[in-house]
Scaffold this motif. Sequence first.
Motif, PDB file in Angstrom:
ATOM      1  N   THR A   9     -39.594  34.297  -1.986  1.00  0.00           N
ATOM      2  CA  THR A   9     -40.675  34.298  -1.020  1.00  0.00           C
ATOM      3  C   THR A   9     -40.533  33.074  -0.133  1.00  0.00           C
ATOM      4  N   VAL A  10     -40.897  33.239   1.098  1.00  0.00           N
ATOM      5  CA  VAL A  10     -40.789  32.125   2.026  1.00  0.00           C
ATOM      6  C   VAL A  10     -42.189  31.645   2.383  1.00  0.00           C
ATOM      7  N   ASP A  11     -42.439  30.370   2.184  1.00  0.00           N
ATOM      8  CA  ASP A  11     -43.771  29.859   2.454  1.00  0.00           C
ATOM      9  C   ASP A  11     -43.782  28.796   3.541  1.00  0.00           C
ATOM     10  N   ASP A  12     -44.326  27.640   3.263  1.00  0.00           N
ATOM     11  CA  ASP A  12     -44.529  26.611   4.266  1.00  0.00           C
ATOM     12  C   ASP A  12     -43.213  25.931   4.626  1.00  0.00           C
ATOM     13  N   HIS A  13     -43.202  25.378   5.823  1.00  0.00           N
ATOM     14  CA  HIS A  13     -41.996  24.690   6.268  1.00  0.00           C
ATOM     15  C   HIS A  13     -42.089  23.191   6.018  1.00  0.00           C
ATOM     16  N   ALA A  20     -37.198  27.557   5.240  1.00  0.00           N
ATOM     17  CA  ALA A  20     -37.379  29.000   5.068  1.00  0.00           C
ATOM     18  C   ALA A  20     -36.063  29.686   4.705  1.00  0.00           C
ATOM     19  N   VAL A  21     -35.016  29.411   5.489  1.00  0.00           N
ATOM     20  CA  VAL A  21     -33.733  30.051   5.235  1.00  0.00           C
ATOM     21  C   VAL A  21     -33.160  29.610   3.905  1.00  0.00           C
ATOM     22  N   LEU A  22     -33.283  28.325   3.621  1.00  0.00           N
ATOM     23  CA  LEU A  22     -32.716  27.812   2.382  1.00  0.00           C
ATOM     24  C   LEU A  22     -33.330  28.490   1.174  1.00  0.00           C
ATOM     25  N   ARG A  23     -34.630  28.687   1.216  1.00  0.00           N
ATOM     26  CA  ARG A  23     -35.260  29.328   0.067  1.00  0.00           C
ATOM     27  C   ARG A  23     -35.001  30.822   0.073  1.00  0.00           C
ATOM     28  N   ARG A  24     -34.728  31.354   1.234  1.00  0.00           N
ATOM     29  CA  ARG A  24     -34.382  32.778   1.324  1.00  0.00           C
ATOM     30  C   ARG A  24     -33.034  33.048   0.653  1.00  0.00           C
TER      31      ARG A  24
ATOM     32  N   ARG B  24     -27.998  23.707  -4.355  1.00  0.00           N
ATOM     33  CA  ARG B  24     -28.312  22.279  -4.395  1.00  0.00           C
ATOM     34  C   ARG B  24     -29.574  21.964  -3.572  1.00  0.00           C
ATOM     35  N   VAL B  25     -29.676  22.489  -2.366  1.00  0.00           N
ATOM     36  CA  VAL B  25     -30.797  22.188  -1.483  1.00  0.00           C
ATOM     37  C   VAL B  25     -31.766  23.363  -1.351  1.00  0.00           C
ATOM     38  N   GLY B  26     -31.567  24.377  -2.195  1.00  0.00           N
ATOM     39  CA  GLY B  26     -32.425  25.554  -2.133  1.00  0.00           C
ATOM     40  C   GLY B  26     -33.705  25.406  -2.934  1.00  0.00           C
ATOM     41  N   ASP B  27     -33.918  24.254  -3.513  1.00  0.00           N
ATOM     42  CA  ASP B  27     -35.161  24.051  -4.259  1.00  0.00           C
ATOM     43  C   ASP B  27     -36.294  23.724  -3.305  1.00  0.00           C
ATOM     44  N   LYS B  28     -37.453  23.502  -3.839  1.00  0.00           N
ATOM     45  CA  LYS B  28     -38.653  23.452  -2.995  1.00  0.00           C
ATOM     46  C   LYS B  28     -38.725  22.230  -2.084  1.00  0.00           C
ATOM     47  N   TRP B  29     -38.305  21.074  -2.557  1.00  0.00           N
ATOM     48  CA  TRP B  29     -38.585  19.848  -1.808  1.00  0.00           C
ATOM     49  C   TRP B  29     -37.380  19.140  -1.227  1.00  0.00           C
ATOM     50  N   SER B  30     -36.184  19.436  -1.695  1.00  0.00           N
ATOM     51  CA  SER B  30     -34.991  18.738  -1.185  1.00  0.00           C
ATOM     52  C   SER B  30     -34.863  18.806   0.337  1.00  0.00           C
ATOM     53  N   PRO B  31     -34.956  19.990   0.948  1.00  0.00           N
ATOM     54  CA  PRO B  31     -34.802  20.033   2.403  1.00  0.00           C
ATOM     55  C   PRO B  31     -35.888  19.246   3.123  1.00  0.00           C
TER      56      PRO B  31
END
Lengths: 124, 124
Positions: A9-13, A20-24, B24-31
């Motif tokens: 799921t993509v939430d806050d930036h 968004a893309v990274l979590r996608r 590596r950077v796909g977690d919630k806070w790293s980016p």
Amino acid sequence: MDGLTAPVTVDDHHGCPATAVLRRVGDKWSPVLLSLLARGGYGFNELDRSVEGLSRRMLIRTLRSLERDGLVSRTVHAGVPPRSEYALTDLGRSLREQLNALGRWAVTHEAELTAARRRYAEHT
Amino acid sequence: MDGLTAPVTVDDHHGCPATAVLRRVGDKWSPVLLSLLARGGYGFNELDRSVEGLSRRMLIRTLRSLERDGLVSRTVHAGVPPRSEYALTDLGRSLREQLNALGRWAVTHEAELTAARRRYAEHT
DNA sequence: CCGAATCCAGGCGGATACTG
DNA sequence: CAGTATCCGCCTGGATTCGG
């Protein structure tokens, strides 16, 4: 109830547009499937057999979420036996190019990353 | 026993070189932190206050994992009150540039993604 | 052959309280 | 101020089973 809803799921930036893309695509199998599908269309079992360690459930789950976001297209050929064909959309190909750039960065700096890890592990 | 070990681990590539970086950077806070630190050095509480919704625990956890991989440097100024300064390393800055590219892709294709989602939700 | 539902473990991430 | 430790919920992801 479900067992098959989208894993991502993509939430806050939080001020970082890349988030968004990274979590996608930061989940376990999305990048692998995008990489695989970049080489042309694929049938379901082809994908299943191509990626070792990928369970059938996660394959479908990930494909669905990619399809949901318009990155992958699914065309069902009814008949016996039934066959589903998966392929990248234009959007998916465009994203794949970005991931390729990231991949190049990865192979270039792989050594530095592992070196940093060793240093960190040794110091404490 | 710990409660503070690195949140992110990098494993197999499965033929996709980008996978490692993505996870590596796909977690919630790293980016978010990389994006923030790209604007200059930061103290701990500065970071804590700057990012809303980020707990102290996850802040430290994420900073440690970034430091571990050589993306972020920590310099401790002993004294009263103690102060820790966090900043991007050269490696971190180089990665940050890649994430910027991804961010540009995101804002460019944001509309297509949401449109695809609407279509998918409506069709079923 | 393709897909869905159920069950379950492990890890990410949050809340809180406690140290130097 | 800058952490650390503990407890806990939730979600990702794997194994298995069932249906068309």
